[in-house]
Design an enzyme around this catalytic site. Sequence first.
Site: not given
Ligand SMILES: *Cc1c(COP(=O)(O)O)cnc(C)c1O
Length: 384
Positions: A46, A99, A171, A196
């Site tokens: 962890r 997001y 982000d 992604k």
């Molecule tokens: C998908 C996404 C997230 C969240 O990610 P998860 O892995 O689904 O929790 C945050 N920001 C952006 C721009 C995203 O495309």
Amino acid sequence: MDKAVKPLFEQNPLVYPIVASSTFRLKSAEEGHQLSEGQPGYLYSRWSNPTVDSAAESIRQMEGAEGTLLLPSGMAAISTSIICLLKAGDHIVAPQPVYGGTHQALKTTFSKWGLEYTFVDGSSVEEFEKAIKENTKVLLGETPANPTMSILDLEAFGKLGSKRGLLTMVDSTFAGPYIQQPIKYGIDVVIHSCTKYIGGHSDLTAGALSFKSRKIYNQVYHEAKVLGFLALSPFDAFLIHRGMKTLGIRMERHSSNAMAIAEFLQSHPKVLKVHYSGLPSHPHYETAKKQMKHFGGMVSFEVTGGKEGGRKVVEGTKIFTLAVSLGGVESLIEHPATMTHTDTVMSREDKEASRITDNLIRLSVGLEDVDDLKADLESALDRV
Ligand SMILES: *Cc1c(COP(=O)(O)O)cnc(C)c1O
């Protein structure tokens, strides 16, 4: 790539192994003491795990960061950075569009815990500056932004943060670490949903936080390990590490396919507007060109026929799969107004401020043959 990660065995396999152990053999009680006092090494998964570290190291190097942490989802990465770097009564300036999960988390859980927020046009550094208050601690950006592909000028954003003594977080999921490295522009914390492009094969969920300074990394690491946010599965970390090895070559193909699709859509009579920062007609084309090596694989467009037109197109493709998420090998298509940005998730006013229209369609352009992808969209657009 992994020279900084200590080999596990004498044999030193080329591919870093999956260490599926929750705990580690200690030579002595003293060693256990040293490890729990923060000496480098492994005590309990962890806190840290060798496979997770090997994957984090490959992202750290590409981002040019002083430290990278992996978490079990992109949202966990966003939540962790907010929980560990802000406190009740602090104020965060957040972008619009943003997001959907980030939007909801700020409006529900974090406001319940006393965090104040202001949403501003996420492509305008001036708007961020205007929204700064006495208790502002963090400026949060997202670029390219979901789902409208607007671009934030990272250099100006980083400068604003340092001028005003505020932390900047970005982000960077839609670009991925190969085509954009926000730390170069002075951004303090870079967020990725590894679900992604980093994973790249739609077969894992994970998130990453990369830090410009060791100090902020340490603060987040020590709090997050206690809270339990760092417990990414070693198998998912292994997949992330594998994904990182092909990230560059995938992003080049995602980008060239997306550019061809954007040009095709731009000249299609049933398409009203195309949002892709690689098109010179995009309002932030010059900024995108300055800060991104390629323009990425995400394209959105507005179709004739309103909400119904949007629905017909997303239900009419055969190669583009109707699904949420993005960044994988297979092309995906979605309709934000009915799938991800519904009236329950986001108010009409917020949608208007974010310029998310009912006829907007979002594409995650995959690695298939681009002529097949164009033909697929052509026949789906015929249905409108
Ligand atoms: C998908 C996404 C997230 C969240 O990610 P998860 O892995 O689904 O929790 C945050 N920001 C952006 C721009 C995203 O495309």
